[in-house]
Design a protein around this motif. Structure first.
Motif, PDB file in Angstrom:
ATOM      1  N   GLU A  85      10.712  41.322  -5.974  1.00 20.93           N
ATOM      2  CA  GLU A  85      10.974  42.330  -4.955  1.00 20.93           C
ATOM      3  C   GLU A  85      10.293  41.961  -3.640  1.00 20.93           C
ATOM      4  OE1 GLU A  85      10.120  46.266  -6.380  1.00 20.93           O
ATOM      5  OE2 GLU A  85      11.475  46.044  -8.085  1.00 20.93           O
ATOM      6  N   LEU A  86       9.109  41.367  -3.722  1.00 16.53           N
ATOM      7  CA  LEU A  86       8.435  40.928  -2.501  1.00 16.53           C
ATOM      8  C   LEU A  86       9.218  39.807  -1.817  1.00 16.53           C
ATOM      9  CD1 LEU A  86       4.695  40.983  -3.638  1.00 16.53           C
ATOM     10  CD2 LEU A  86       5.846  42.576  -2.090  1.00 16.53           C
ATOM     11  N   VAL A  87       9.761  38.886  -2.600  1.00 20.29           N
ATOM     12  CA  VAL A  87      10.586  37.808  -2.038  1.00 20.29           C
ATOM     13  C   VAL A  87      11.794  38.412  -1.326  1.00 20.29           C
ATOM     14  CG1 VAL A  87      12.100  35.860  -2.606  1.00 20.29           C
ATOM     15  CG2 VAL A  87       9.836  36.042  -3.671  1.00 20.29           C
ATOM     16  N   GLN A  88      12.443  39.380  -1.962  1.00 24.83           N
ATOM     17  CA  GLN A  88      13.617  40.016  -1.350  1.00 24.83           C
ATOM     18  C   GLN A  88      13.247  40.720  -0.052  1.00 24.83           C
ATOM     19  OE1 GLN A  88      15.038  42.428  -4.609  1.00 24.83           O
ATOM     20  NE2 GLN A  88      16.434  40.829  -5.309  1.00 24.83           N
ATOM     21  N   LEU A  89      12.090  41.362  -0.033  1.00 21.96           N
ATOM     22  CA  LEU A  89      11.650  42.044   1.185  1.00 21.96           C
ATOM     23  C   LEU A  89      11.378  41.052   2.311  1.00 21.96           C
ATOM     24  CD1 LEU A  89       9.334  44.786  -0.314  1.00 21.96           C
ATOM     25  CD2 LEU A  89      11.376  45.169   1.056  1.00 21.96           C
ATOM     26  N   VAL A  90      10.730  39.932   1.998  1.00 22.80           N
ATOM     27  CA  VAL A  90      10.463  38.923   3.021  1.00 22.80           C
ATOM     28  C   VAL A  90      11.782  38.381   3.557  1.00 22.80           C
ATOM     29  CG1 VAL A  90       9.494  36.632   3.465  1.00 22.80           C
ATOM     30  CG2 VAL A  90       8.178  38.306   2.142  1.00 22.80           C
ATOM     31  N   LEU A  91      12.720  38.078   2.661  1.00 20.60           N
ATOM     32  CA  LEU A  91      14.027  37.568   3.096  1.00 20.60           C
ATOM     33  C   LEU A  91      14.727  38.572   4.012  1.00 20.60           C
ATOM     34  CD1 LEU A  91      15.325  35.960  -0.209  1.00 20.60           C
ATOM     35  CD2 LEU A  91      14.655  34.760   1.887  1.00 20.60           C
ATOM     36  N   ALA A  92      14.672  39.835   3.624  1.00 24.71           N
ATOM     37  CA  ALA A  92      15.322  40.872   4.424  1.00 24.71           C
ATOM     38  C   ALA A  92      14.641  41.002   5.788  1.00 24.71           C
ATOM     39  CB  ALA A  92      15.308  42.203   3.682  1.00 24.71           C
ATOM     40  N   ARG A  93      13.315  40.927   5.821  1.00 24.67           N
ATOM     41  CA  ARG A  93      12.572  41.089   7.081  1.00 24.67           C
ATOM     42  C   ARG A  93      12.803  39.937   8.039  1.00 24.67           C
ATOM     43  NH1 ARG A  93      11.186  46.263   7.979  1.00 24.67           N
ATOM     44  NH2 ARG A  93      10.063  47.069   6.217  1.00 24.67           N
ATOM     45  N   ARG A  94      12.961  38.748   7.497  1.00 25.64           N
ATOM     46  CA  ARG A  94      13.144  37.619   8.409  1.00 25.64           C
ATOM     47  C   ARG A  94      14.609  37.433   8.778  1.00 25.64           C
ATOM     48  NH1 ARG A  94      11.697  32.376   4.669  1.00 25.64           N
ATOM     49  NH2 ARG A  94      13.710  32.267   3.646  1.00 25.64           N
ATOM     50  N   GLY A  95      15.466  38.340   8.293  1.00 28.06           N
ATOM     51  CA  GLY A  95      16.858  38.345   8.699  1.00 28.06           C
ATOM     52  C   GLY A  95      17.681  37.234   8.102  1.00 28.06           C
ATOM     53  N   ALA A  96      17.152  36.596   7.057  1.00 24.36           N
ATOM     54  CA  ALA A  96      17.886  35.486   6.449  1.00 24.36           C
ATOM     55  C   ALA A  96      18.246  35.792   5.006  1.00 24.36           C
ATOM     56  CB  ALA A  96      17.039  34.218   6.509  1.00 24.36           C
ATOM     57  N   ALA A  97      18.322  37.059   4.687  1.00 23.69           N
ATOM     58  CA  ALA A  97      18.633  37.418   3.307  1.00 23.69           C
ATOM     59  C   ALA A  97      20.059  37.001   2.977  1.00 23.69           C
ATOM     60  CB  ALA A  97      18.469  38.916   3.103  1.00 23.69           C
ATOM     61  N   PRO A  98      20.222  36.256   1.886  1.00 23.04           N
ATOM     62  CA  PRO A  98      21.573  35.886   1.498  1.00 23.04           C
ATOM     63  C   PRO A  98      22.345  37.114   1.039  1.00 23.04           C
ATOM     64  CG  PRO A  98      19.977  35.119  -0.122  1.00 23.04           C
ATOM     65  CD  PRO A  98      19.205  35.729   1.017  1.00 23.04           C
ATOM     66  N   ASP A  99      23.672  37.009   1.018  1.00 28.34           N
ATOM     67  CA  ASP A  99      24.518  38.141   0.646  1.00 28.34           C
ATOM     68  C   ASP A  99      24.173  38.715  -0.713  1.00 28.34           C
ATOM     69  OD1 ASP A  99      27.492  36.716   2.167  1.00 28.34           O
ATOM     70  OD2 ASP A  99      25.846  37.865   3.025  1.00 28.34           O
ATOM     71  N   ARG A 100      23.706  37.867  -1.617  1.00 26.74           N
ATOM     72  CA  ARG A 100      23.423  38.338  -2.979  1.00 26.74           C
ATOM     73  C   ARG A 100      22.129  39.158  -3.079  1.00 26.74           C
ATOM     74  NH1 ARG A 100      21.658  33.552  -2.278  1.00 26.74           N
ATOM     75  NH2 ARG A 100      19.653  32.904  -3.062  1.00 26.74           N
ATOM     76  N   ALA A 101      21.269  39.088  -2.048  1.00 23.54           N
ATOM     77  CA  ALA A 101      20.002  39.810  -2.094  1.00 23.54           C
ATOM     78  C   ALA A 101      20.260  41.305  -1.997  1.00 23.54           C
ATOM     79  CB  ALA A 101      19.089  39.374  -0.947  1.00 23.54           C
ATOM     80  N   VAL A 102      19.526  42.037  -2.796  1.00 20.65           N
ATOM     81  CA  VAL A 102      19.657  43.484  -2.797  1.00 20.65           C
ATOM     82  C   VAL A 102      18.507  44.057  -1.993  1.00 20.65           C
ATOM     83  CG1 VAL A 102      19.652  45.532  -4.259  1.00 20.65           C
ATOM     84  CG2 VAL A 102      20.722  43.436  -5.077  1.00 20.65           C
ATOM     85  N   ALA A 103      18.819  44.884  -1.045  1.00 20.10           N
ATOM     86  CA  ALA A 103      17.765  45.521  -0.260  1.00 20.10           C
ATOM     87  C   ALA A 103      16.959  46.437  -1.169  1.00 20.10           C
ATOM     88  CB  ALA A 103      18.370  46.315   0.886  1.00 20.10           C
ATOM     89  N   VAL A 104      15.659  46.367  -1.054  1.00 16.28           N
ATOM     90  CA  VAL A 104      14.785  47.194  -1.876  1.00 16.28           C
ATOM     91  C   VAL A 104      14.374  48.396  -1.050  1.00 16.28           C
ATOM     92  CG1 VAL A 104      12.624  47.273  -3.147  1.00 16.28           C
ATOM     93  CG2 VAL A 104      13.956  45.166  -3.094  1.00 16.28           C
TER      94      VAL A 104
END
Length: 149
Positions: A85-104
């Motif tokens: 979940e922390l990895v997903q949050l970092v990806l989301a924050r840096r604006g590079a979250a891949p389409d498969r990432a689920v926003a937490v």
């Protein structure tokens, strides 16, 4: 950016995951040096029960990750339950979250709106939460079973 088709993750994602796991493991070992055979953290380890990170330890972990990644994770990150979940949050924050990432996003039933922005100390933050959720447990104290009380 190279894509690993077998796992459908990017190399950058793998480096980030390794960074989060290393930071989680290191903090757990610092806080609990007495634990000799601690298992290495995985992406699905529970930060609280598996690694022994309480709310203050989570704040420290987030501070380290924010410093390492050069971004702010926000208050939602304190509620993360696993390194994944922390990895997903970092990806989301840096604006590079891949389409498969689920926003937490966490919202507890009956959650109070707003933030204790007027609070300057931890007791004031706790008071703010107690006033809005008097029936909820706000602090958990863990004791070492080998230490006399």
């Amino acid at each position: 950016m190279t894509v690993n088709a077998a796992e459908n993750t990017t190399i950058d994602d793998e480096k980030l995951a390794a960074t989060v796991l290393k930071a989680s493991d290191q903090l757990a070992r610092e806080l609990h040096p007495e634990v000799q055979r601690r298992r290495t953290a995985t992406l699905d380890s529970r930060l609280d029960s598996d690694l022994g990170l309480d709310s203050l330890a989570m704040a420290e972990l987030l501070s380290r990750l924010e410093s390492t990644c050069g971004l702010s994770l926000g208050d939602d990150a304190l509620l993360a339950e696993s390194p994944r979940e922390l990895v997903q949050l970092v990806l989301a924050r840096r604006g590079a979250a891949p389409d498969r990432a689920v926003a937490v996003h966490y919202e507890l039933p009956g959650a109070a709106r707003g933030l204790p922005s007027e609070a300057e100390t931890l007791p004031q933050v706790l008071d703010w939460h107690v006033q809005r959720h008097p029936d909820r447990t706000h602090v958990y104290l863990y004791e070492d079973p080998d230490t006399p009380v």
